[in-house]
Structure formats: structure tokens, C-alpha cells
Design an enzyme around this catalytic site. Structure first.
Site, mmCIF file in Angstrom:
data_model
loop_
_atom_site.group_PDB
_atom_site.id
_atom_site.type_symbol
_atom_site.label_atom_id
_atom_site.label_comp_id
_atom_site.label_asym_id
_atom_site.label_seq_id
_atom_site.Cartn_x
_atom_site.Cartn_y
_atom_site.Cartn_z
ATOM 1 N N HIS A 154 42.458 44.099 49.614
ATOM 2 C CA HIS A 154 41.125 44.084 49.034
ATOM 3 C C HIS A 154 40.368 42.856 49.535
ATOM 4 O O HIS A 154 39.551 42.955 50.442
ATOM 5 C CB HIS A 154 41.222 44.114 47.498
ATOM 6 C CG HIS A 154 39.891 44.148 46.810
ATOM 7 N ND1 HIS A 154 39.634 43.444 45.662
ATOM 8 C CD2 HIS A 154 38.751 44.779 47.128
ATOM 9 C CE1 HIS A 154 38.385 43.644 45.305
ATOM 10 N NE2 HIS A 154 37.825 44.461 46.166
ATOM 11 N N CYS B 21 43.916 39.204 41.278
ATOM 12 C CA CYS B 21 42.475 38.958 41.459
ATOM 13 C C CYS B 21 41.631 40.113 40.939
ATOM 14 O O CYS B 21 40.763 39.932 40.099
ATOM 15 C CB CYS B 21 42.153 38.699 42.931
ATOM 16 S SG CYS B 21 42.807 37.130 43.504
ATOM 17 N N HIS B 22 41.882 41.342 41.436
ATOM 18 C CA HIS B 22 41.041 42.460 41.018
ATOM 19 C C HIS B 22 41.839 43.683 40.598
ATOM 20 O O HIS B 22 41.325 44.797 40.575
ATOM 21 C CB HIS B 22 40.053 42.818 42.136
ATOM 22 C CG HIS B 22 39.243 41.650 42.585
ATOM 23 N ND1 HIS B 22 39.601 40.886 43.670
ATOM 24 C CD2 HIS B 22 38.144 41.079 42.059
ATOM 25 C CE1 HIS B 22 38.734 39.895 43.814
ATOM 26 N NE2 HIS B 22 37.844 39.977 42.855
ATOM 27 N N GLY B 23 43.148 43.450 40.312
ATOM 28 C CA GLY B 23 43.956 44.510 39.728
ATOM 29 C C GLY B 23 44.334 45.651 40.638
ATOM 30 O O GLY B 23 44.131 46.823 40.300
ATOM 31 N N PRO C 204 41.175 48.476 43.496
ATOM 32 C CA PRO C 204 40.104 48.488 44.512
ATOM 33 C C PRO C 204 40.574 48.337 45.964
ATOM 34 O O PRO C 204 39.782 48.563 46.871
ATOM 35 C CB PRO C 204 39.249 47.292 44.114
ATOM 36 C CG PRO C 204 40.200 46.358 43.438
ATOM 37 C CD PRO C 204 41.233 47.220 42.766
#
Lengths: 405, 173
Positions: free
Chosen positions: B118, B137-139, B152
Site C-alpha cells: 500500500h 498503518c492502514h489495515g 487497501p
């Protein structure tokens, strides 16, 4: 002019120029700029100096991306540049030799000014700005030479900073202030790096002033007489742009012959030995462009006296516009000055040669004689010559030299 | 006659202008290239771009992290259950379809560049809904084959170029 404006009114350049007149400024000072039509090749060296300044700044910024200003890493970071960085060897050799060529070009530029009397009214401040550029160049070059942290870097830095210890009473404190300690060490290296990075941009600033002063009264010329009208001038472009480009081609051919085939010729092999504060090399020699001044420093058998003489050798140039009492600019019409000029040039070369020799035996005597003559030339001969020299008749205009009349 | 000569000289003049312009352009480009290329990885950096990793000490179920080109490299000695799990997934269900076989040289050892696809964070191992890696960080959730399953990240964790020089040693790079 008006017609041209209408013709180009739709162009993007015109749109910009109407709001920010950079194009017309450039056109005014580098294209249309009226230049004496009789300039010879000695007038190439100003633009060449500008070119080498640019080369030094570009290569210098690149080297700073790979260099480390720390006593433990400086030397190896230079080796890293030479061995690992892509084209690093080329960029560093261009920077090293670029400094030498910058000085060669500037020295020729100065001697051109001396021969043709370019320092005389109304160009005194133009001359002063030039000397300031020379002083800034010397400081920059000296500090740049310290950065590789080789033996010559270290001991050169030690010797030159110790010059200031000659100042009575406060000398010692000034030297410690310069060093940031009790010897040349990491604080010295790191501040020299900062200043070596800063000074070239000051030089650019003074160069701009130098050019503004130049363009106020225009270039001097080989006849040394003022222009009488537009018939004595030609536009800078294309006549002198082409001439400057041709000269640049010749200069670059010589420059890159040195860069590719003798890149260390002008340097000193001792600087490829890492700095050792416990061992001074047998012969401490500054870079070639400092040799004449180094000879003057050593000619005086007194610490303070030597330092004063060395700095005076440059500062006397500031007084030259008034020390030279002759009303005639160009040496072409000054038969005695012409001879003295060449004797002075040879004297400067002798001083450079003496500077490279050890201070012993006959070298000391020659050095003292040459130093005496250096100051005799400026302080005695130049003022007297104006009164006693019988100059040749000046031509009435640039377009009508004496021969044609 | 005069006009002819004028035209001829105009043609020659244009030719000279274009030829010197072209030469100037070549000169600028060839002088400029070293100034640009100096910012590319230097020889010492390139020399460090290959590393050897010894796997003898790596027990089953354990993983180790080594540095490669300035990034973490995950080497996981997978258990049988993990290998089976990685092979039991329906390829159609994957956002970036790839079989487990395509991602390993020896199914026991999974070698991954430990950088989330990502935005470059380092995922934590043995975390997330698929028992592989989870990027804080963003799963993004990665499975036991390092494939993206949820979140993501657009692609699976990258497999570096490597070879087994013998049964227990790999050469990465």
C-alpha cells in the site's frame, strides 16, 4: 520597436516580459548591449571567469551530496566519490582543476586590466569589485583545499590560520576563534565546509555588481580611448557571443586535456595521505595560485611583517587607480609602461617560482629582490611614470586609429 | 544571379545554424548526463544489493527478518498447516490472484519483502485475520503466503529474486 511589440503582442514571452521584464533586461545587457568594436581576445577572459564560476558551483553542489564534513569521514568520503559514485571521479577532477582554471582565467583577466589601464576613471569601483572577487575566491579556494582532509589540507590550514597569530595581543585569541579549539580539528573542518559553500554565492553577488558597474560605462578597449558615437560600437550579440564561444571552445579543450590526462598535475601527492596532526610533511607548499603571495610572506624575516607584506600585495591593487598618475589608459601608447608591465609580469612569475622552492640560500635573496620590485612597481614607478613618460599620440576615435589618419 | 547566390548563402547559413545548434545540444546532453547519473545508486550500494541467508537455525513455525537493500526481508519457515491453508484458498477469491506454488521455491520457506504494497509500512507477522501479516498503518491483511486478502493494499507482498545455493542457504538479489 513599437512595430515589433505589435507583431509579438500575442506571444507568451511578451506576456511575461510586460509583467516581469527579464527578457528585455537580458536583451538589453547581453544581446543589444553596445560593445567597443575593437576588443581583442584578451577580452574573452571575463566571460570565461563567469563560466568557470558556474562550473565550480554546479560541480560543488554535486560533490556536497556525497561528501561528509567530519574528520573521521572526510578523507574516505573523497575516496568514495572517486571510486563508488557514478562519474564521481570526473566531477571531482573538474572541480579541482576548475579551481585552478578559474584562477588562471582571472589572473589573465587582471593582467589584461593592468595592461590596458581598465582600472582608470570611471572604472575604479569596477576594479575594486574585481579585487573583492579575487579575495573571496582565495578564501573559498583555501577552505575548499582543506575539505579532503589530507596532509596538505591539514597543514595548509594550520599554517594559513596561524598567520593571524602574528597580530599583536589578540592574535592568539583570533586563531582559537577561527579553529574553534586549540588546533585545526573537527570544528574547523565543519565551519570551513559551511563557508566554502557560502562564499561562492557571495562571489555571484559581487559578480553581478561587477557587471552592473561594467555596463554603466561599457568595456574599456585595446586603444583605451572613449567611444565617440554609435559608429564605434557593435551589438554584443552576435559579434561577441560568437567570439566568446570560440574562446570557450579553446579554453575547454585545454581544460579537459588536463582533467582527463593530467588531473593531479596541479595538485600535490601529499594530499592523498590522510591528515596526521603528529607529522608535518617535509615540504609544505600551497596551491600554485597562492605561490607568489607565499613568496612575499617568506621574503620578510619577521612574522608580523611577512603577513602585512602578503596582504599589502593585494591591497595595493585597491590604490592602483590613484597610484597610476598617467592620463593615458592603454599601454599601446605608453612605451615605458609597456616595458614595465612585462617586467612586472615576469616578476610575478619569479615570485610564483620562488614560492614553490624551499626558503634557503639564493632562493631567499631572489625572493626578497622580487618582493621589493613588486612594491617598487606599484608604489614608486607607477606614480612617477605619469609625470615623466612621453606617451604616443592617441587616435581621435576607435573608428579612426592613428595609422588610418 | 544575385538572387541565386543570396538564396544559396541563406541555405548554407541555415545549415551552419542547425548544425551548430545540434552539436551544442549533444554537448549539453553529454555533459549533463554525469551530473544526473551521479545521483543513481553508487558502486558500494550496488555491491551490497546481494545477500546470503543461512536457514539452518530457523525452526519450523518461526520467521526471521534480515535487511536487504535497506528493507526488511521476511523469511518464514512455515508449518504444514500454514502450507495447506495457503494452498486451500480459491484463486478467484484473491484480489491479486496467485497460487502459493508461484510464490515459493521450497514450500517450507516463504521469502518476502516486508514492505506493505500500500504505502511502504512494515507489516507485523502472525497478525491479522488470515494469520499471516497485518499492516498497522492502514489495515491490510496478508495470508500465510503473503497474499493480500483484505484492506487497501493493491498487490501481494513482493517476492525478491532469490535462489537456493544449497538446501539451507539462499542468495537474495
Amino acid at each position: 520597436m513599437k512595430k515589433e511589440n505589435i507583431k509579438n503582442s500575442g506571444s507568451l514571452l511578451n506576456w511575461i516580459d510586460y509583467r516581469l521584464p527579464i527578457i528585455s533586461m537580458l536583451k538589453h545587457s547581453a544581446v543589444d548591449y553596445p560593445t567597443p568594436k575593437n576588443l581583442n581576445y584578451w577580452w574573452n577572459f571575463g566571460s570565461l571567469a563567469g563560466f568557470f564560476l558556474l562550473v565550480q558551483i554546479i560541480t560543488g553542489i554535486i560533490l556536497s551530496m556525497h561528501y561528509t564534513a567530519h574528520v573521521d569521514h572526510a578523507f574516505s568520503s573523497i575516496e568514495h566519490i572517486m571510486r563508488n559514485v557514478n562519474h564521481g571521479w570526473l566531477i571531482r577532477y573538474v572541480h579541482m582543476n576548475g579551481a585552478s582554471f578559474f584562477f588562471i582565467v582571472v589572473y589573465i583577466h587582471i593582467f589584461r586590466g593592468l595592461y590596458y589601464g581598465s582600472y582608470k576613471a570611471p572604472r575604479e569601483l569596477l576594479w575594486w569589485l574585481g579585487i573583492i572577487i579575487l579575495l573571496l575566491m582565495m578564501a573559498t579556494a583555501f577552505m575548499g583545499y582543506v575539505l579532503p582532509w589530507g596532509q596538505m589540507s591539514f597543514w595548509g590550514a594550520t599554517v594559513i590560520t596561524n598567520l593571524f597569530s602574528a597580530i599583536p595581543l589578540i592574535g592568539e585569541s583570533i586563531v582559537q576563534w577561527l579553529w574553534g579549539g586549540y588546533s585545526v580539528d573537527n570544528p574547523t573542518l565543519s565551519r570551513f565546509y559551511t563557508l566554502h559553500f557560502l562564499l561562492p554565492f557571495l562571489i555571484v553577488g559581487v559578480v553581478i555588481l561587477h557587471i552592473v558597474a561594467l555596463h554603466t560605462h561599457g568595456s574599456n578597449n585595446p586603444l583605451g580611448i572613449d567611444r565617440k558615437g554609435p559608429q564605434d560600437s557593435i551589438p554584443f550579440h552576435p559579434y561577441y557571443t560568437v567570439k566568446d564561444f570560440f574562446g570557450l571552445g579553446v579554453a575547454l579543450t585545454i581544460f579537459f586535456s588536463v582533467v582527463f590526462f593530467a588531473p593531479d598535475y596541479l595538485g600535490h601527492p601529499d594530499n592523498y595521505v590522510p591528515a596526521d596532526p603528529l607529522k608535518t610533511p617535509a615540504h609544505i607548499v600551497p596551491e600554485w595560485y597562492f605561490l607568489p603571495f607565499y613568496a612575499i610572506l617568506r621574503a620578510i624575516p619577521d612574522k608580523l611583517g611577512g603577513v602585512i607584506a602578503m596582504f599589502s600585495a593585494i591591497f595595493v591593487l585597491f590604490l592602483l587607480p590613484w597610484l597610476d598618475t598617467s592620463k593615458v589608459r592603454s599601454a599601446t601608447f605608453r612605451p615605458i609602461y609597456k616595458i614595465l608591465f612585462w617586467i612586472f609580469a615576469i616578476d610575478a612569475i619569479i615570485l610564483g617560482w620562488i614560492g614553490s622552492k624551499p626558503a634557503e640560500g639564493t632562493y631567499i635573496i631572489i625572493g626578497r629582490l622580487a618582493t621589493s620590485y613588486y612594491f617598487l612597481h606599484f608604489l614608486i614607478l607607477m606614480p612617477l611614470l605619469g609625470y615623466f613618460e612621453k606617451t604616443k599620440p592617441l587616435p581621435s576615435s576607435i573608428s579612426k586609429p592613428v595609422l588610418a589618419e | 544571379m544575385t538572387i541565386n547566390r543570396k538564396n544559396k548563402s541563406k541555405g548554407r547559413r541555415n545549415f551552419i545554424h542547425q548544425a551548430s545548434g545540434a552539436l551544442g545540444a549533444i554537448a549539453v546532453v553529454s555533459a549533463g548526463w554525469p551530473l544526473v547519473d551521479q545521483m543513481n545508486p553508487s558502486k558500494d550500494v550496488e555491491a551490497l544489493s546481494k545477500i546470503e541467508v543461512d536457514l539452518t537455525e530457523l525452526a519450523e513455525g518461526k520467521s526471521k527478518t534480515v535487511m536487504w537493500r535497506g528493507k526488511p526481508l521476511f523469511i518464514k519457515h512455515r508449518t504444514n498447516e500454514e502450507i495447506v491453508e495457503a494452498n486451500n484458498v480459491k484463486i478467484e477469491d484473491l484480489p491479486d490472484p496467485q497460487t502459493d506454488k508461484e510464490r515459493v521455491k521450497n514450500p517450507k520457506y516463504l521469502v518476502l519483502v516486508g514492505v506493505c504494497t500500500h504505502l511502504g509500512c512494515v507489516p507485523a507477522s502472525d497478525k491479522g485475520e488470515y494469520k499471516g501479516w497485518f499492516c498497522p498503518c492502514h489495515g491490510s491483511h496478508y495470508d500465510t503466503s503473503g497474499r493480500i486478502r483484505k484492506g487497501p493494499a493493491p498487490t501481494n507482498l513482493e517476492i525478491p529474486p532469490y535462489v537456493f545455493t544449497d538446501d539451507n542457504t539462499i542468495l537474495v538479489g
